[in-house]
Scaffold this active site. Sequence first.
Site, PDB file in Angstrom:
ATOM      1  N   SER A   1     -10.406 -19.638 -24.990  1.00  8.03           N
ATOM      2  CA  SER A   1     -10.088 -19.266 -23.625  1.00  8.03           C
ATOM      3  C   SER A   1      -8.718 -19.861 -23.329  1.00  8.03           C
ATOM      4  O   SER A   1      -8.519 -21.062 -23.490  1.00  8.03           O
ATOM      5  CB  SER A   1     -11.142 -19.817 -22.671  1.00  8.03           C
ATOM      6  OG  SER A   1     -10.779 -19.531 -21.344  1.00  8.03           O
TER       7      SER A   1
ATOM      8  N   LYS B   1      15.008   6.242  -1.840  1.00  9.95           N
ATOM      9  CA  LYS B   1      15.473   7.099  -0.741  1.00  9.95           C
ATOM     10  C   LYS B   1      16.261   8.283  -1.293  1.00  9.95           C
ATOM     11  O   LYS B   1      16.012   9.433  -0.926  1.00  9.95           O
ATOM     12  CB  LYS B   1      16.338   6.262   0.210  1.00  9.95           C
ATOM     13  CG  LYS B   1      16.491   6.840   1.580  1.00  9.95           C
ATOM     14  CD  LYS B   1      17.317   5.919   2.487  1.00  9.95           C
ATOM     15  CE  LYS B   1      16.527   4.726   2.984  1.00  9.95           C
ATOM     16  NZ  LYS B   1      17.374   3.710   3.639  1.00  9.95           N
TER      17      LYS B   1
ATOM     18  N   TYR C   1     -11.791 -10.759 -21.811  1.00  9.87           N
ATOM     19  CA  TYR C   1     -12.035 -10.933 -20.377  1.00  9.87           C
ATOM     20  C   TYR C   1     -10.960 -11.799 -19.736  1.00  9.87           C
ATOM     21  O   TYR C   1     -10.256 -12.543 -20.421  1.00  9.87           O
ATOM     22  CB  TYR C   1     -13.418 -11.551 -20.126  1.00  9.87           C
ATOM     23  CG  TYR C   1     -13.550 -12.985 -20.594  1.00  9.87           C
ATOM     24  CD1 TYR C   1     -13.174 -14.043 -19.761  1.00  9.87           C
ATOM     25  CD2 TYR C   1     -14.051 -13.285 -21.851  1.00  9.87           C
ATOM     26  CE1 TYR C   1     -13.279 -15.358 -20.187  1.00  9.87           C
ATOM     27  CE2 TYR C   1     -14.162 -14.595 -22.297  1.00  9.87           C
ATOM     28  CZ  TYR C   1     -13.771 -15.627 -21.461  1.00  9.87           C
ATOM     29  OH  TYR C   1     -13.858 -16.927 -21.869  1.00  9.87           O
TER      30      TYR C   1
ATOM     31  N   ARG D   1       8.669   9.077   2.074  1.00  4.30           N
ATOM     32  CA  ARG D   1       8.240   8.167   1.002  1.00  4.30           C
ATOM     33  C   ARG D   1       6.739   7.988   1.127  1.00  4.30           C
ATOM     34  O   ARG D   1       6.161   8.281   2.176  1.00  4.30           O
ATOM     35  CB  ARG D   1       8.933   6.813   1.122  1.00  4.30           C
ATOM     36  CG  ARG D   1       8.611   6.119   2.426  1.00  4.30           C
ATOM     37  CD  ARG D   1       9.284   4.768   2.548  1.00  4.30           C
ATOM     38  NE  ARG D   1       9.333   4.387   3.953  1.00  4.30           N
ATOM     39  CZ  ARG D   1      10.223   3.560   4.482  1.00  4.30           C
ATOM     40  NH1 ARG D   1      11.143   3.021   3.733  1.00  4.30           N
ATOM     41  NH2 ARG D   1      10.179   3.271   5.762  1.00  4.30           N
TER      42      ARG D   1
ATOM     43  N   ARG E   1      23.630   4.731   3.641  1.00  2.00           N
ATOM     44  CA  ARG E   1      22.274   4.170   3.619  1.00  2.00           C
ATOM     45  C   ARG E   1      21.979   3.538   2.268  1.00  2.00           C
ATOM     46  O   ARG E   1      22.229   4.137   1.233  1.00  2.00           O
ATOM     47  CB  ARG E   1      21.250   5.279   3.864  1.00  2.00           C
ATOM     48  CG  ARG E   1      21.685   6.290   4.899  1.00  2.00           C
ATOM     49  CD  ARG E   1      20.768   7.507   4.947  1.00  2.00           C
ATOM     50  NE  ARG E   1      19.405   7.183   5.354  1.00  2.00           N
ATOM     51  CZ  ARG E   1      18.419   8.079   5.372  1.00  2.00           C
ATOM     52  NH1 ARG E   1      18.630   9.322   4.956  1.00  2.00           N
ATOM     53  NH2 ARG E   1      17.225   7.719   5.766  1.00  2.00           N
TER      54      ARG E   1
ATOM     55  N   CYS F   1      -8.500 -18.326 -18.549  1.00  5.34           N
ATOM     56  CA  CYS F   1      -9.116 -18.934 -17.377  1.00  5.34           C
ATOM     57  C   CYS F   1      -8.114 -19.669 -16.504  1.00  5.34           C
ATOM     58  O   CYS F   1      -8.475 -20.383 -15.594  1.00  5.34           O
ATOM     59  CB  CYS F   1     -10.246 -19.859 -17.795  1.00  5.34           C
ATOM     60  SG  CYS F   1      -9.681 -21.210 -18.830  1.00  5.34           S
TER      61      CYS F   1
ATOM     62  N   HIS G   1      -2.922 -29.157  -5.723  1.00  4.01           N
ATOM     63  CA  HIS G   1      -4.368 -29.309  -5.720  1.00  4.01           C
ATOM     64  C   HIS G   1      -4.995 -28.539  -4.566  1.00  4.01           C
ATOM     65  O   HIS G   1      -5.938 -27.762  -4.735  1.00  4.01           O
ATOM     66  CB  HIS G   1      -4.727 -30.799  -5.622  1.00  4.01           C
ATOM     67  CG  HIS G   1      -6.206 -31.059  -5.599  1.00  4.01           C
ATOM     68  ND1 HIS G   1      -6.911 -31.182  -4.415  1.00  4.01           N
ATOM     69  CD2 HIS G   1      -7.103 -31.183  -6.592  1.00  4.01           C
ATOM     70  CE1 HIS G   1      -8.179 -31.392  -4.700  1.00  4.01           C
ATOM     71  NE2 HIS G   1      -8.329 -31.406  -6.015  1.00  4.01           N
TER      72      HIS G   1
ATOM     73  N   GLY H   1      14.792  -5.822   4.461  1.00  9.09           N
ATOM     74  CA  GLY H   1      15.686  -6.968   4.360  1.00  9.09           C
ATOM     75  C   GLY H   1      16.955  -6.637   3.612  1.00  9.09           C
ATOM     76  O   GLY H   1      17.870  -7.436   3.529  1.00  9.09           O
TER      77      GLY H   1
ATOM     78  N   MET I   1      20.329  -3.946   3.219  1.00  5.85           N
ATOM     79  CA  MET I   1      21.321  -3.667   4.249  1.00  5.85           C
ATOM     80  C   MET I   1      20.881  -2.592   5.223  1.00  5.85           C
ATOM     81  O   MET I   1      20.261  -1.613   4.863  1.00  5.85           O
ATOM     82  CB  MET I   1      22.624  -3.244   3.600  1.00  5.85           C
ATOM     83  CG  MET I   1      23.763  -3.372   4.555  1.00  5.85           C
ATOM     84  SD  MET I   1      25.206  -2.565   3.933  1.00  5.85           S
ATOM     85  CE  MET I   1      24.916  -0.917   4.508  1.00  5.85           C
TER      86      MET I   1
HETATM   87  P1  ADP Z   1      15.853   2.325   6.676  1.00  5.43           P
HETATM   88  O1  ADP Z   1      15.702   2.267   5.211  1.00  5.43           O
HETATM   89  O2  ADP Z   1      16.043   1.002   7.314  1.00  5.43           O
HETATM   90  O3  ADP Z   1      14.822   3.190   7.320  1.00  5.43           O
HETATM   91  P2  ADP Z   1      17.616   4.562   6.895  1.00  5.43           P
HETATM   92  O4  ADP Z   1      18.714   4.732   5.926  1.00  5.43           O
HETATM   93  O5  ADP Z   1      16.422   5.395   6.663  1.00  5.43           O
HETATM   94  O6  ADP Z   1      17.258   3.027   6.933  1.00  5.43           O
HETATM   95  O7  ADP Z   1      18.261   4.869   8.291  1.00  5.43           O
HETATM   96  C1  ADP Z   1      18.056   4.202   9.484  1.00  5.43           C
HETATM   97  C2  ADP Z   1      17.936   5.218  10.606  1.00  5.43           C
HETATM   98  O8  ADP Z   1      19.055   6.071  10.655  1.00  5.43           O
HETATM   99  C3  ADP Z   1      16.726   6.100  10.441  1.00  5.43           C
HETATM  100  O9  ADP Z   1      16.141   6.316  11.691  1.00  5.43           O
HETATM  101  C4  ADP Z   1      17.305   7.365   9.908  1.00  5.43           C
HETATM  102  O10 ADP Z   1      16.514   8.469  10.231  1.00  5.43           O
HETATM  103  C5  ADP Z   1      18.656   7.414  10.602  1.00  5.43           C
HETATM  104  N1  ADP Z   1      19.634   8.187   9.821  1.00  5.43           N
HETATM  105  C6  ADP Z   1      20.015   7.939   8.556  1.00  5.43           C
HETATM  106  N2  ADP Z   1      20.877   8.867   8.116  1.00  5.43           N
HETATM  107  C7  ADP Z   1      21.080   9.722   9.144  1.00  5.43           C
HETATM  108  C8  ADP Z   1      21.852  10.913   9.290  1.00  5.43           C
HETATM  109  N3  ADP Z   1      22.584  11.393   8.299  1.00  5.43           N
HETATM  110  N4  ADP Z   1      21.798  11.546  10.476  1.00  5.43           N
HETATM  111  C9  ADP Z   1      21.048  11.039  11.472  1.00  5.43           C
HETATM  112  N5  ADP Z   1      20.279   9.956  11.396  1.00  5.43           N
HETATM  113  C10 ADP Z   1      20.286   9.292  10.235  1.00  5.43           C
HETATM  114 MG    MG Z   2      14.423   4.928   6.865  1.00  5.76          MG
END
Ligand code: ADP
Ligand code: MG
Length: 876
Positions: A765, A23, A852, A337, A93, A832, A455, A102, A104
């Site tokens: 093998s 990210k 192989y 991404r 984030r 194998c 098995h 899963g 945070m």
């Molecule tokens: P995830 O990885 O679970 O998608 P994100 O970090 O991308 O978590 O954020 C969750 C939500 O919060 C997303 O919809 C993202 O666009 C929104 N968000 C994150 N940072 C900001 C920000 N600075 N301003 C407004 N919305 C945000």
């Molecule tokens: Mg996101």
Amino acid sequence: MSHKYVYLFSEGNADMRALLGGKGANLAEMTNLGLPVPFGFTVSTEACTRYYQDKQTIAPEIVEQIEAALAITEKSAGKKFGDPANPFLVSVRSGARASMPGMMDTILNLGLNDETVVGLTKLTNNERFAFDSYRRFIQMFSDVVMEVEKAKFDEIFEDVKHSNNCKLDTELNAEQLKDVVSRYKALYRKEKGSEFPQDPRVQMMEAIKAVFRSWDNPRAIVYRRKNDIPSDWGTAVNVQSMVFGNMGNDCGTGVAFTRNPSTGEKKLYGEFLMNAQGEDVVAGIRTPSTIDELKSTQPEVYRQFAATAEKLEQHYRDMQDMEFTIERGRLFMLQTRNGKRTAAAALQIAVDLVSEGMISKEEALMKIDPRSLDALLHPTFEPKALKSAKAVACGLPASPGAACGRAYFTAQDAIEAAGRGEKVILVRLETSPEDIEGMYSSEGILTARGGMTSHAAVVARGMGTCCVAGCSEAAISERDKTLKFACGKSYKEGDWLSLDGSTGNVYGEALPTAEAQVSGNFATIMQWADEVRTLHVRTNADTPHDAEVAAKFGAEGIGLCRTEHMFFDESRIPAMREMIVSKDEASRRRALGKLLPMQRGDFKGIYKAMGGRPVTIRFLDPPLHEFLPTEEADIRALAQEMGLTYEDLLHTVENLHEFNPMLGHRGCRLAVTYPEIAEMQTRAVIEAAIETRQETGFEVVPEIMIPLVGEAKELEFVKNVVDETAKTVMQERGVEIPYLVGTMIEVPRAALTADKIAEHAQFFSFGTNDLSQMTFGFSRDDAGKFLDEYYKKKIFESDPFARLDQEGVGKLVKMAVELGKSVRPNIKLGICGEHGGDPSSIEFCHNVGLNYVSCSPFRVPIARLAAAQAKIAEKK
Ligand code: ADP
Ligand code: MG
Ligand code: MG
């Protein structure tokens, strides 16, 4: 200068993924591309590792760097943390190197407190907005950082909506939201015994620590294991200025893909929600609009977004998954991404990107996760039916696919039901070799015990039959023919069940299935893979049917044909049993004489199915008692058939008992004690080859594989028997044909003395199932019982039977390769074990120079792609 742990977005780029997380690296890259990204900074993955080294504290030097980056970020926003007149708010984030669901949850609107919320009201002249943001923040922070249950907040929110006769969150006014906020704060006080933290700096540091902590939560650990992510990568933390999609109806937030992630169609695909924030779109609180609707409501924003999407796709040269927010008609990009996609979409997109000239064929191959191809090779449930169905239990996703049928509790019942034309789900505590026929007759297999390499799991994967194994929620009575799940639902013989072998879900009803579609893109990608790879792909197949399936999937030969499976057939097992209980060589030879034509027939079938491609046949391997009856009634019947007394036969059976059968009288040890078995098998192999050559013209060159060799002289002895017999057969038939004799390397001593063994072996093998078992010294049938603890305690990160242990077992493989080649430079090398179908293990095989890999038929396409990827990666 102290080490740099904190990077402004403007200081990073997409290549710094390992340091900044996915990210963070992409936020930096978008910033550098000049896209509208709210300002911010990333605390690196190294800081996460440091956090754990420093006993879960953030070192003062890192705190200092965070403070410095914050100051710059505040300045660029023209606002200050905690300033009642002009408050600065951020999101915190998480973001690891690989995307990890899963981990945070994100915290938004951090920096709000009782004072700044008033400031925000004045500044925006929008009290509703300010308190909407505050109530969101209190809930997110309490839930994610302080572990106050989210549901308790939801309850209050629902209650306020209800008592004000509101259906939607947007219908609540400022006063009502103020009420929500004060009730939230009271809840926090009650749960935590203190006031909700008011100092923004404390809020931020606590949030950053919570992200670091989340790297080690149980969900994250499980996910890492499933996806081969090492635990020392750590996660980064992104702190970013807030932009607001919840300021009113000219605001909104959304997610979009540059192409359709389920079909791959080239068309902007996504959803957005007006007057909303963060995850509202995906949380389903209101019905979102499609991205097309933005075109009519805010054409200028749409145009800008579409252009940005295009630019990002061109830049990353892959389909993008983007998050955006519109604040008062202004577009902000919050994430991009490479988008997750279905297997079908992955193929479509890869082929399209090549034909659009955006990427090369090799790049296209690298974009496809080989494991995902699995989904294209097996039946699936109709998505609609699956959506509305509720699972009654969940076990291990042991063999993928979808199956629907009626429950039968013994192999025999399954065979009979299938004979009547019924669709069958075979339900067993666990399966054993005697169940093979029943397994073949079934659409799917459900077991209560056993792991991913039990098995049932191994055999089902080999057959391409759906299997849910080790479903501990299932109480099965094979005697009463009933099945009861922990949820309370129970089923009897003939009741409908559906199994999802890709998720492990079990359904107590009949769900419609759809046959897998292998589209043209699939063939195209496979062809590209074949052009690149140098590692050959063979298959493990024991029957002509398996061999045919594998050949259709592109297998270039058979790397392992297990001869013992052929003897479990009902019509054959009597002769096999007769051979085993024979007291002298003469009667053993008589019984073997009955088996000879059957084996010869099997081999001819397999040679023909493979059309002249190489076939490796492994001689009899399992402990003999596996073939013997265990129930008294069966023993009596067999005794009568053979003219023995019950006591006599029982005695023989008992004598064959071994304390450690896997380390017992099996493999080449059988041929050493009873050379006539190897004679019969050689005769069958060679005669079948001669006849197939004469009947079809295929140039069959059989490869005879002697299992479980640990000492060169063992192999020398058995090889002599083979060579003598082959010579005799060829003289009898008046033809000479080439054949090879080699061995499995599956006993550690064989790897250690591979040079000696290579003097007698034309090929090796690697039987990495047994080799792993013996190297680790634990049984693959029982390891499931304690491996979970090993994962939890971080002693193991992955299942050594699914993913080759390159450090230990791999070292033995490498050593054997080198020793083998030192004596016989052109020795043929293959693998194998189950690992032959695992992409990361395949890369290892390529790199140590095997010729192989051999895997189950349904893994052949996966292995072809993985082999191509290994070659491409090696070139880089
Ligand atoms: P995830 O990885 O679970 O998608 P994100 O970090 O991308 O978590 O954020 C969750 C939500 O919060 C997303 O919809 C993202 O666009 C929104 N968000 C994150 N940072 C900001 C920000 N600075 N301003 C407004 N919305 C945000
Ligand atoms: Mg996101
Ligand atoms: Mg073995």
